[in-house]
Design a protein around this motif. Structure first.
Motif, PDB file in Angstrom:
ATOM      1  N   GLU A 449       0.829  -1.202   0.000  1.00 31.13           N
ATOM      2  CA  GLU A 449       0.000   0.000   0.000  1.00 31.13           C
ATOM      3  C   GLU A 449       0.870   1.260   0.000  1.00 31.13           C
ATOM      4  OE1 GLU A 449      -2.936   2.826   0.072  1.00 31.13           O
ATOM      5  OE2 GLU A 449      -2.991   0.721  -0.548  1.00 31.13           O
ATOM      6  N   ILE A 450       1.966   1.244   0.762  1.00 30.90           N
ATOM      7  CA  ILE A 450       2.898   2.383   0.741  1.00 30.90           C
ATOM      8  C   ILE A 450       3.444   2.584  -0.668  1.00 30.90           C
ATOM      9  CG2 ILE A 450       5.131   3.218   1.567  1.00 30.90           C
ATOM     10  CD1 ILE A 450       4.537   1.726   4.199  1.00 30.90           C
ATOM     11  N   ALA A 451       3.856   1.483  -1.299  1.00 33.35           N
ATOM     12  CA  ALA A 451       4.393   1.573  -2.660  1.00 33.35           C
ATOM     13  C   ALA A 451       3.348   2.105  -3.620  1.00 33.35           C
ATOM     14  CB  ALA A 451       4.889   0.201  -3.105  1.00 33.35           C
ATOM     15  N   ARG A 452       2.106   1.618  -3.505  1.00 34.02           N
ATOM     16  CA  ARG A 452       1.043   2.080  -4.409  1.00 34.02           C
ATOM     17  C   ARG A 452       0.756   3.564  -4.211  1.00 34.02           C
ATOM     18  NH1 ARG A 452      -3.674   3.746  -4.444  1.00 34.02           N
ATOM     19  NH2 ARG A 452      -3.807   3.605  -2.170  1.00 34.02           N
ATOM     20  N   ARG A 453       0.688   3.984  -2.942  1.00 31.96           N
ATOM     21  CA  ARG A 453       0.345   5.372  -2.641  1.00 31.96           C
ATOM     22  C   ARG A 453       1.401   6.344  -3.147  1.00 31.96           C
ATOM     23  NH1 ARG A 453       1.085   7.091   2.678  1.00 31.96           N
ATOM     24  NH2 ARG A 453       0.799   4.922   3.273  1.00 31.96           N
ATOM     25  N   HIS A 454       2.649   5.912  -3.180  1.00 38.27           N
ATOM     26  CA  HIS A 454       3.736   6.811  -3.586  1.00 38.27           C
ATOM     27  C   HIS A 454       4.218   6.540  -5.012  1.00 38.27           C
ATOM     28  CE1 HIS A 454       4.404   8.710   0.371  1.00 38.27           C
ATOM     29  NE2 HIS A 454       4.058   7.530   0.868  1.00 38.27           N
ATOM     30  N   GLY A 455       3.520   5.672  -5.736  1.00 35.96           N
ATOM     31  CA  GLY A 455       3.942   5.379  -7.105  1.00 35.96           C
ATOM     32  C   GLY A 455       5.318   4.755  -7.162  1.00 35.96           C
ATOM     33  N   ALA A 456       5.634   3.923  -6.166  1.00 32.20           N
ATOM     34  CA  ALA A 456       6.959   3.290  -6.074  1.00 32.20           C
ATOM     35  C   ALA A 456       6.794   1.777  -6.157  1.00 32.20           C
ATOM     36  CB  ALA A 456       7.638   3.691  -4.767  1.00 32.20           C
ATOM     37  N   ARG A 457       7.882   1.076  -5.948  1.00 29.90           N
ATOM     38  CA  ARG A 457       7.887  -0.386  -5.923  1.00 29.90           C
ATOM     39  C   ARG A 457       8.157  -0.869  -4.508  1.00 29.90           C
ATOM     40  NH1 ARG A 457       9.028  -3.017 -11.050  1.00 29.90           N
ATOM     41  NH2 ARG A 457       9.024  -1.500 -12.741  1.00 29.90           N
ATOM     42  N   VAL A 458       7.817  -2.129  -4.269  1.00 28.94           N
ATOM     43  CA  VAL A 458       8.082  -2.710  -2.956  1.00 28.94           C
ATOM     44  C   VAL A 458       9.574  -2.636  -2.636  1.00 28.94           C
ATOM     45  CG1 VAL A 458       8.097  -4.882  -1.666  1.00 28.94           C
ATOM     46  CG2 VAL A 458       6.056  -4.205  -2.936  1.00 28.94           C
ATOM     47  N   SER A 459      10.430  -2.872  -3.657  1.00 28.71           N
ATOM     48  CA  SER A 459      11.875  -2.784  -3.425  1.00 28.71           C
ATOM     49  C   SER A 459      12.290  -1.375  -3.026  1.00 28.71           C
ATOM     50  CB  SER A 459      12.632  -3.215  -4.679  1.00 28.71           C
ATOM     51  OG  SER A 459      12.420  -4.584  -4.950  1.00 28.71           O
ATOM     52  N   ASP A 460      11.616  -0.346  -3.564  1.00 30.60           N
ATOM     53  CA  ASP A 460      11.923   1.036  -3.177  1.00 30.60           C
ATOM     54  C   ASP A 460      11.575   1.270  -1.707  1.00 30.60           C
ATOM     55  OD1 ASP A 460      12.676   1.561  -5.807  1.00 30.60           O
ATOM     56  OD2 ASP A 460      10.668   2.228  -6.370  1.00 30.60           O
ATOM     57  N   VAL A 461      10.444   0.723  -1.293  1.00 27.19           N
ATOM     58  CA  VAL A 461      10.059   0.862   0.122  1.00 27.19           C
ATOM     59  C   VAL A 461      11.088   0.171   1.011  1.00 27.19           C
ATOM     60  CG1 VAL A 461       8.272   0.378   1.828  1.00 27.19           C
ATOM     61  CG2 VAL A 461       7.626   1.001  -0.508  1.00 27.19           C
ATOM     62  N   LEU A 462      11.522  -1.024   0.600  1.00 28.66           N
ATOM     63  CA  LEU A 462      12.534  -1.735   1.382  1.00 28.66           C
ATOM     64  C   LEU A 462      13.827  -0.932   1.455  1.00 28.66           C
ATOM     65  CD1 LEU A 462      13.435  -4.307   2.869  1.00 28.66           C
ATOM     66  CD2 LEU A 462      14.064  -5.266   0.639  1.00 28.66           C
ATOM     67  N   LEU A 463      14.276  -0.373   0.341  1.00 27.84           N
ATOM     68  CA  LEU A 463      15.484   0.453   0.341  1.00 27.84           C
ATOM     69  C   LEU A 463      15.328   1.658   1.262  1.00 27.84           C
ATOM     70  CD1 LEU A 463      16.295   0.349  -3.477  1.00 27.84           C
ATOM     71  CD2 LEU A 463      17.792  -0.499  -1.683  1.00 27.84           C
ATOM     72  N   THR A 464      14.134   2.264   1.270  1.00 27.92           N
ATOM     73  CA  THR A 464      13.878   3.418   2.138  1.00 27.92           C
ATOM     74  C   THR A 464      13.929   3.016   3.605  1.00 27.92           C
ATOM     75  OG1 THR A 464      12.479   4.386   0.427  1.00 27.92           O
ATOM     76  CG2 THR A 464      12.235   5.257   2.651  1.00 27.92           C
ATOM     77  N   VAL A 465      13.312   1.885   3.917  1.00 29.49           N
ATOM     78  CA  VAL A 465      13.326   1.399   5.301  1.00 29.49           C
ATOM     79  C   VAL A 465      14.762   1.153   5.767  1.00 29.49           C
ATOM     80  CG1 VAL A 465      12.720  -0.587   6.732  1.00 29.49           C
ATOM     81  CG2 VAL A 465      10.994   0.454   5.254  1.00 29.49           C
TER      82      VAL A 465
END
Length: 663
Positions: A449-465
């Motif tokens: 949901e974070i990835a969808r809301r920000h127009g990103a990918r799951v891997s981008d969310v993981l990199l951010t975390v």
């Protein structure tokens, strides 16, 4: 074969030829004063080297040929035509008469030409006849030979492409093909005469040095070496890569921590060993060991005479002396201990440790597999063979471009990789194999949901975390752009579990304070967008395989140690797919599965994430020199996730500390 299929094959072959010629034309278009000066300098260096080695036969041959008008003219035309005619006839003959060997031989021809073109680009060399003051006679211009290379009619010829001599290379390639196919001795003899005549002509006409001819022979040898089928039991180049990069401070194991719920069904070492035994037929590398054949040969896989089950599947009881469970801290310490111990190379390189006494209702299986056996996804696939009920991973089908598009995309990707740069700084690291390990659970739907809301990918969310957590929990981490290796899957859906079928591409993630973690995510998403175009993945995969195919084993080992480690990246972050259904291991159901990734030499953090039954299960391996206890790092990852979930900033901007670097 139908007429339509035949036409498509012919068109494909023509397109491959046009692609190679297009690459050659691109190099030729780089002509300019700087390249001309470099080519002149390189030509003189080669001539000087030949004189020191007493190999400078070209001046005498050139002086002898120049006054013989008829021979001079014939030599000029031989230089311009016969190598093309011979190679062309050979390709057509192979296509029509030896289709069983055509692909292999054509590929060797393409490889030798691409190697030659790459040399023209990286190391332009002027022919002897263009080196002012060396007293070589330009037999084409002096003899006014119409239509030959170097004459006014053929102005498109690359004048800075003397090394290697593709004239010799093409003629020699024909001879090698004839020898490979065991053609008649008469035909082979004629071809060898052609090679000898071509060698004489290129030097007597002052178009090449003898060392240019040696370069031509080298690219022919490499071309056949690349395409030659290797023994089925030889360790493949991408797998041997991880044998070469391993050192005592950086064991190269991949694996997984499988936590099981023992509240209803018990877990034991004997049950785990029985499970592995029952599936050995599906796990060939679990029954094989490496046989080393010297430093100039890759090892082979050979059957192990027997398995030491007490070593391969041991039990570790984590219960404290007072009888209480050891807890997850003890389990993580055991994983770190196993990850820091190099696996002996005289036996099958795997272990599956049964850890009991974790909690009153928890135990674990710790699978450790050397990277030479499989990559992370392959290790997951092998582990799935031992789980119940039987689950077949749904690896999405990948639309692979045709050979022409793939070659073009690979060329673009190689150019991108060449301009990607190097790490801006290095994180603290030690020279010991000691490891830290911890795990983190994140809701997979929440991450999506974070990835969808920000127009990103799951891997981008993981990199951010990961970036946000390092900023919070690692005071020694500089502020700036952290260069991260991101393994991407190139595994076909029907590929075996064994083997390394991923390609690592690089991205940069910002460390340091951000007003909100969502802003960090936006920056990471922007920077990583190029990772998913496919060009870098194809290029990285090509480079890994080509290096192993082209280079001798010591050269491949040097290449592996050069490109895999702190000089190229400072962290590893991998996101892998997993099953979305409940499974069990040796009886009890799984309560969590976490990847175990190795640290590359000089790289102090590796984070693996696995989407498993609605949870993004994260395993974090660290070097104690970066952070003594990785638990605060795992806690910080949860904080970053929470902030991304609600959009608030729980981490105020930190002051930039002098000396820590800037973005």
């Amino acid at each position: 074969m139908t007429l339509g299929e035949s036409k498509k094959r012919v068109v494909r072959e023509l397109l491959i030829g046009l692609l190679v010629f297009g690459v050659y034309s691109l190099v030729q278009m780089m002509h300019g004063p700087a390249r001309e000066r470099a080519a002149d300098r390189h030509g003189r260096e080669i001539f000087d080297l030949e004189r020191r080695l007493h190999l400078d036969v070209e001046p005498a041959l050139n002086r002898w040929l120049a006054p013989h008008d008829v021979l001079r003219t014939l030599s000029n035309y031989e230089y311009a035509t016969t190598y093309v005619v011979a190679a062309g006839i050979m390709l057509v003959w192979l296509y029509l008469r030896r289709p069983d060997r055509y692909r292999e031989m054509r590929n060797s021809f393409v490889v030798l030409n691409l190697l030659g073109i790459a040399t023209f680009w990286l190391y332009p060399v002027a022919p002897p006849r263009l080196l002012a003051g060396t007293h070589f006679i330009d037999t084409v211009r002096e003899g006014h030979t119409w239509g030959s290379w170097g004459s006014p009619l053929v102005t498109h010829a690359n004048q800075l492409a003397a090394m290697p001599s593709l004239h010799v290379a093409w003629a020699l390639w024909v001879s090698v093909v004839l020898a490979e196919l065991r053609h008649t001795r008469t035909v082979q003899a004629v071809s060898l005469v052609h090679v000898g005549v071509t060698l004489f002509v290129i030097m007597a006409t002052a178009n090449h040095f003898l060392l240019d001819a040696a370069g031509g022979a080298l690219v022919v040898w490499i071309g056949f070496l690349v395409v030659r089928p290797r023994p089925a039991d030889e360790v493949k180049a991408p797998d041997a890569f991880f044998l070469y990069v391993e050192n005592p401070a950086a064991p190269q194991h991949v694996g997984g921590l499988a936590v099981v719920d023992t509240s209803a069904v018990p877990f034991s070492r004997d049950a785990l060993a029985a499970t592995v035994r029952a599936h050995l037929d599906e796990l060939p590398r679990f029954r094989q060991r490496l046989q080393f054949r010297g430093r100039h040969h890759r090892p082979r896989w050979v059957d192990a005479p027997g398995l030491d089950w007490d070593w391969h599947v041991p039990e570790r009881d984590l219960t404290r002396p007072d009888g209480s469970p050891g807890g997850f801290a003890a389990l993580h310490a055991l994983v770190a201990e196993l990850a820091s111990e190099p696996l002996p190379r005289d036996r099958p390189m795997w272990r599956f440790v049964a850890a009991t006494g974790v909690e009153a209702d928890r135990a674990a299986g710790i699978l450790i597999v050397h990277h030479v056996i499989a990559d992370g996804v392959g290790t997951v696939a092998q582990a799935l063979n031992m789980l119940e009920p039987r689950y077949t991973p749904r690896i999405p089908a990948q639309r692979m471009p045709g050979p022409v598009k793939r070659a073009a995309a690979t060329a673009v990707g190689l150019a991108q990789l060449a301009t990607d740069g190097f790490p801006k700084f290095r994180l603290p690291t030690g020279n010991a194999p000691a490891r830290g390990f911890t795990t983190v659970d994140l809701p997979l739907d929440g991450v999506r949901e974070i990835a969808r809301r920000h127009g990103a990918r799951v891997s981008d969310v993981l990199l951010t975390v990961v970036a946000g957590a390092v900023t919070r929990a690692v005071p020694a981490a500089p502020h700036g752009l952290l260069r991260v290796s991101v393994p991407l899957m190139v595994r076909p859906p029907d590929a075996a579990a064994e083997g390394n079928l991923t390609a690592a591409v690089m991205t940069e993630v910002p460390l340091g304070p951000f007003p909100q973690e969502s802003a960090r995510l936006a920056e990471i998403s922007r920077r990583s967008r190029g990772l998913y175009t496919g060009t870098r993945t194809l290029a990285a995969n090509f480079a890994m395989r080509a290096a192993g195919a082209i280079l001798p084993v010591p050269g491949h080992a040097w290449f592996a140690r050069t490109v895999y480690g702190a000089a190229m990246f400072q962290a590893i972050v991998s996101n892998m797919p997993g099953p979305d259904v409940p499974l069990s291991l040796a009886g009890p159901p799984l309560a969590g599965v976490y990847p175990i990734l190795p640290l590359a030499p000089g790289v102090p953090i590796a984070v693996g994430a696995l989407g498993w039954d609605a949870v993004l299960s994260v395993g974090v391996a660290t070097d104690p020199a970066l952070i003594t206890d990785p638990v605060p790092l795992g806690d910080a990852m949860k904080v970053v996730y929470d902030e991304l979930t609600d959009g608030s900033s729980a981490h105020p901007p930190a002051p930039v500390v002098e000396g820590r670097g800037v973005v």
